[in-house]
Design a protein around this motif. Structure first.
Motif, PDB file in Angstrom:
ATOM      1  N   GLU A  35       0.813  -1.210   0.000  1.00  0.00           N
ATOM      2  CA  GLU A  35       0.000   0.000   0.000  1.00  0.00           C
ATOM      3  C   GLU A  35       0.849   1.264   0.000  1.00  0.00           C
ATOM      4  OE1 GLU A  35      -3.143   0.570  -0.380  1.00  0.00           O
ATOM      5  OE2 GLU A  35      -3.796  -1.523  -0.509  1.00  0.00           O
ATOM      6  N   GLY A  36       2.131   1.119  -0.347  1.00  0.00           N
ATOM      7  CA  GLY A  36       2.967   2.288  -0.577  1.00  0.00           C
ATOM      8  C   GLY A  36       3.829   2.743   0.574  1.00  0.00           C
ATOM      9  N   ALA A  37       3.795   2.055   1.719  1.00  0.00           N
ATOM     10  CA  ALA A  37       4.590   2.472   2.871  1.00  0.00           C
ATOM     11  C   ALA A  37       6.049   2.054   2.709  1.00  0.00           C
ATOM     12  CB  ALA A  37       4.030   1.873   4.157  1.00  0.00           C
ATOM     13  N   GLN A  38       6.936   2.829   3.315  1.00  0.00           N
ATOM     14  CA  GLN A  38       8.320   2.414   3.518  1.00  0.00           C
ATOM     15  C   GLN A  38       8.367   1.730   4.884  1.00  0.00           C
ATOM     16  OE1 GLN A  38       9.465   6.548   2.936  1.00  0.00           O
ATOM     17  NE2 GLN A  38      10.872   5.913   1.302  1.00  0.00           N
ATOM     18  N   VAL A  39       9.041   0.595   4.965  1.00  0.00           N
ATOM     19  CA  VAL A  39       8.882  -0.283   6.119  1.00  0.00           C
ATOM     20  C   VAL A  39      10.214  -0.562   6.809  1.00  0.00           C
ATOM     21  CG1 VAL A  39       7.953  -2.481   6.943  1.00  0.00           C
ATOM     22  CG2 VAL A  39       6.949  -1.380   4.923  1.00  0.00           C
ATOM     23  N   VAL A  40      10.208  -0.456   8.121  1.00  0.00           N
ATOM     24  CA  VAL A  40      11.311  -0.919   8.958  1.00  0.00           C
ATOM     25  C   VAL A  40      10.926  -2.299   9.475  1.00  0.00           C
ATOM     26  CG1 VAL A  40      12.730  -0.491  10.995  1.00  0.00           C
ATOM     27  CG2 VAL A  40      11.900   1.439   9.612  1.00  0.00           C
ATOM     28  N   VAL A  41      11.699  -3.301   9.077  1.00  0.00           N
ATOM     29  CA  VAL A  41      11.397  -4.691   9.401  1.00  0.00           C
ATOM     30  C   VAL A  41      12.265  -5.120  10.574  1.00  0.00           C
ATOM     31  CG1 VAL A  41      11.374  -7.069   8.543  1.00  0.00           C
ATOM     32  CG2 VAL A  41      10.794  -5.174   6.999  1.00  0.00           C
ATOM     33  N   ASN A  42      11.653  -5.198  11.756  1.00  0.00           N
ATOM     34  CA  ASN A  42      12.383  -5.622  12.954  1.00  0.00           C
ATOM     35  C   ASN A  42      12.185  -7.102  13.204  1.00  0.00           C
ATOM     36  OD1 ASN A  42      11.541  -6.313  16.036  1.00  0.00           O
ATOM     37  ND2 ASN A  42      13.518  -5.267  15.942  1.00  0.00           N
ATOM     38  N   ASP A  43      13.264  -7.812  13.469  1.00  0.00           N
ATOM     39  CA  ASP A  43      13.164  -9.212  13.894  1.00  0.00           C
ATOM     40  C   ASP A  43      14.525  -9.680  14.381  1.00  0.00           C
ATOM     41  OD1 ASP A  43      10.768 -11.452  13.203  1.00  0.00           O
ATOM     42  OD2 ASP A  43      12.709 -12.259  13.793  1.00  0.00           O
ATOM     43  N   ALA A  55      19.710 -13.095  11.508  1.00  0.00           N
ATOM     44  CA  ALA A  55      19.319 -11.937  10.709  1.00  0.00           C
ATOM     45  C   ALA A  55      18.538 -12.344   9.467  1.00  0.00           C
ATOM     46  CB  ALA A  55      20.561 -11.147  10.295  1.00  0.00           C
ATOM     47  N   GLY A  56      18.493 -13.645   9.190  1.00  0.00           N
ATOM     48  CA  GLY A  56      17.891 -14.128   7.955  1.00  0.00           C
ATOM     49  C   GLY A  56      16.436 -13.763   7.738  1.00  0.00           C
ATOM     50  N   PRO A  57      15.550 -14.014   8.704  1.00  0.00           N
ATOM     51  CA  PRO A  57      14.125 -13.740   8.470  1.00  0.00           C
ATOM     52  C   PRO A  57      13.832 -12.282   8.111  1.00  0.00           C
ATOM     53  CG  PRO A  57      14.376 -15.195  10.348  1.00  0.00           C
ATOM     54  CD  PRO A  57      15.758 -14.743   9.978  1.00  0.00           C
ATOM     55  N   ALA A  58      14.384 -11.321   8.840  1.00  0.00           N
ATOM     56  CA  ALA A  58      14.140  -9.917   8.532  1.00  0.00           C
ATOM     57  C   ALA A  58      14.719  -9.546   7.171  1.00  0.00           C
ATOM     58  CB  ALA A  58      14.731  -9.023   9.618  1.00  0.00           C
ATOM     59  N   ARG A  59      15.905 -10.049   6.891  1.00  0.00           N
ATOM     60  CA  ARG A  59      16.533  -9.730   5.609  1.00  0.00           C
ATOM     61  C   ARG A  59      15.715 -10.255   4.439  1.00  0.00           C
ATOM     62  NH1 ARG A  59      20.899 -12.217   6.385  1.00  0.00           N
ATOM     63  NH2 ARG A  59      20.452 -14.060   5.101  1.00  0.00           N
ATOM     64  N   ARG A  60      15.172 -11.457   4.587  1.00  0.00           N
ATOM     65  CA  ARG A  60      14.374 -12.027   3.498  1.00  0.00           C
ATOM     66  C   ARG A  60      13.107 -11.210   3.244  1.00  0.00           C
ATOM     67  NH1 ARG A  60      16.478 -16.882   5.706  1.00  0.00           N
ATOM     68  NH2 ARG A  60      14.709 -17.149   7.122  1.00  0.00           N
ATOM     69  N   VAL A  61      12.477 -10.702   4.304  1.00  0.00           N
ATOM     70  CA  VAL A  61      11.282  -9.870   4.124  1.00  0.00           C
ATOM     71  C   VAL A  61      11.640  -8.574   3.404  1.00  0.00           C
ATOM     72  CG1 VAL A  61       9.450  -8.609   5.309  1.00  0.00           C
ATOM     73  CG2 VAL A  61      10.078 -10.888   6.090  1.00  0.00           C
ATOM     74  N   VAL A  62      12.749  -7.967   3.783  1.00  0.00           N
ATOM     75  CA  VAL A  62      13.203  -6.755   3.095  1.00  0.00           C
ATOM     76  C   VAL A  62      13.446  -7.048   1.622  1.00  0.00           C
ATOM     77  CG1 VAL A  62      15.113  -5.117   2.896  1.00  0.00           C
ATOM     78  CG2 VAL A  62      14.139  -5.638   5.144  1.00  0.00           C
ATOM     79  N   GLU A  63      14.037  -8.190   1.332  1.00  0.00           N
ATOM     80  CA  GLU A  63      14.292  -8.570  -0.059  1.00  0.00           C
ATOM     81  C   GLU A  63      12.980  -8.791  -0.819  1.00  0.00           C
ATOM     82  OE1 GLU A  63      16.769 -11.969   0.434  1.00  0.00           O
ATOM     83  OE2 GLU A  63      18.599 -10.797   0.797  1.00  0.00           O
ATOM     84  N   GLU A  64      11.992  -9.392  -0.146  1.00  0.00           N
ATOM     85  CA  GLU A  64      10.678  -9.574  -0.781  1.00  0.00           C
ATOM     86  C   GLU A  64      10.049  -8.232  -1.132  1.00  0.00           C
ATOM     87  OE1 GLU A  64       7.795 -12.723   0.537  1.00  0.00           O
ATOM     88  OE2 GLU A  64       9.141 -12.761   2.277  1.00  0.00           O
ATOM     89  N   ILE A  65      10.131  -7.290  -0.211  1.00  0.00           N
ATOM     90  CA  ILE A  65       9.548  -5.971  -0.443  1.00  0.00           C
ATOM     91  C   ILE A  65      10.272  -5.277  -1.601  1.00  0.00           C
ATOM     92  CG2 ILE A  65       9.270  -3.659   0.550  1.00  0.00           C
ATOM     93  CD1 ILE A  65       8.729  -5.055   3.255  1.00  0.00           C
ATOM     94  N   ALA A  66      11.602  -5.356  -1.606  1.00  0.00           N
ATOM     95  CA  ALA A  66      12.366  -4.726  -2.683  1.00  0.00           C
ATOM     96  C   ALA A  66      12.060  -5.362  -4.030  1.00  0.00           C
ATOM     97  CB  ALA A  66      13.860  -4.820  -2.374  1.00  0.00           C
ATOM     98  N   ALA A  67      11.906  -6.680  -4.047  1.00  0.00           N
ATOM     99  CA  ALA A  67      11.613  -7.378  -5.300  1.00  0.00           C
ATOM    100  C   ALA A  67      10.267  -6.958  -5.880  1.00  0.00           C
ATOM    101  CB  ALA A  67      11.649  -8.883  -5.069  1.00  0.00           C
ATOM    102  N   ALA A  68       9.357  -6.537  -4.998  1.00  0.00           N
ATOM    103  CA  ALA A  68       8.036  -6.087  -5.439  1.00  0.00           C
ATOM    104  C   ALA A  68       8.002  -4.595  -5.749  1.00  0.00           C
ATOM    105  CB  ALA A  68       6.995  -6.417  -4.383  1.00  0.00           C
ATOM    106  N   GLY A  69       9.166  -3.949  -5.668  1.00  0.00           N
ATOM    107  CA  GLY A  69       9.243  -2.533  -5.989  1.00  0.00           C
ATOM    108  C   GLY A  69       9.104  -1.603  -4.811  1.00  0.00           C
TER     109      GLY A  69
END
Length: 308
Positions: A35-43, A55-69
């Motif tokens: 929905e257009g937010a910039q996200v800080v992914v804590n885990d 650090a893997g789970p948080a990093r993977r979520v950040v990568e998913e978000i980046a892959a979706a633009g």
């Protein structure tokens, strides 16, 4: 050039989600980004009982978000410490220049019946759930208060994560239920105290398939057959969280919601029920007679989860 996020519900907003590496937190982070937010992914990437870190789970979520633009950054601090909670806020400010929404979601379980519940297991669950809500809320609120006093009133949102266990109780989860009940009370106090600064605070009691529920409530959390609606998918809960975290939720604060599958419920907390005021002191026997009569007029309480 028009931003690709323009027109989305959370365009221009910065959202911090704790415990966002898996389960509900991951679903929330992805939904906010969509929905257009910039996200800080804590885990911290801990195990189901709070053991280990990764650090893997948080990093993977950040990568998913980046892959979706989308845009996201990792925060790997312990939000149940002052340093970690404060750095959650500064990470958002350093990366994106602002913080608009905080979703407190981090947690784990150490289930035991009360007579078998160790003090360490009590303390650990209280720490991650209750203290892990208080400290990020405190530091985010301090930032928003400063903004308001500087003439920049925020449109800030906090969504806390409670549980049906905190609302009704749950056999074998005395520590978790007590922590989640405390989160509801914290939500009500924060909503009252922070309203003057433009901060809305609500709580959510979700039901979804996560590492915390798929074993404890295995039958209820089982995956559906092919082609059937997955009622317990975490993604079913996130739309409400995203709306509550957006500017569109103006005027909604100090509320508790249940969300699961396609259902959203506004929970109504303690309210005075039947009462009797005789204007004089009772004897113990008279007090007992009054209580029996009042209970006969009152609604029966909801059943505790897991009670026979």
């Amino acid at each position: 050039m028009t931003s690709p996020t323009t027109g989305r519900l959370c365009a221009g907003r910065v959202v911090a989600v704790t415990g966002a590496g898996r389960g509900l937190g991951r679903a929330h982070a992805l939904a906010f980004a969509a929905e257009g937010a910039q996200v800080v992914v804590n885990d911290l990437g801990v195990g189901p009982g709070g053991d280990g870190t990764s650090a893997g789970p948080a990093r993977r979520v950040v990568e998913e978000i980046a892959a979706a633009g989308g845009e996201a950054v990792v925060h790997d601090g312990d939000i149940a410490t002052t340093e970690g909670a404060a750095s959650l806020v500064t990470t958002a400010l350093d990366a994106f220049g602002r913080l608009d929404t905080l979703v407190n979601n981090a947690g784990f379980l150490r289930d035991r019946m009360l007579v078998n519940l160790d003090e360490d297991d009590w303390d650990a669950v209280m720490r991650v759930h209750l203290k892990g809500h208080f400290l990020p809320l405190k530091h985010a609120a301090a930032h928003w208060r400063s903004e308001a006093k500087a003439g920049r009133p925020p449109v800030a949102r906090v969504i806390n994560t409670s549980s049906g266990a905190g609302l009704l109780g749950s056999v074998g989860q005395g520590n978790y239920a007590a922590a989640k009940a405390g989160i509801v009370a914290l939500t009500l106090v924060a909503a009252a105290e922070l309203a003057r600064y433009g901060v809305h605070v609500n709580a959510l009691a979700p039901a979804a398939r996560t590492r915390m529920t798929e074993q404890t409530f295995a039958a209820a959390m089982a995956a559906p057959g092919e082609g059937e609606f997955d009622a317990m998918a975490p993604e079913n809960v996130s739309p409400l969280v995203v709306w509550l975290g957006s500017a569109a939720s103006d005027g909604v604060t100090g509320r508790v919601f249940e969300a699961e599958a396609g259902r959203i419920t506004v929970m109504e907390g303690w309210r005075p029920g039947p009462t009797d005021d005789r204007g004089a002191r009772r004897s113990p026997a008279e007090a007992g007679e009054t209580v029996r009569r009042l209970l006969a007029e009152a609604r029966a309480p909801e059943r505790v989860y897991g009670a026979s």
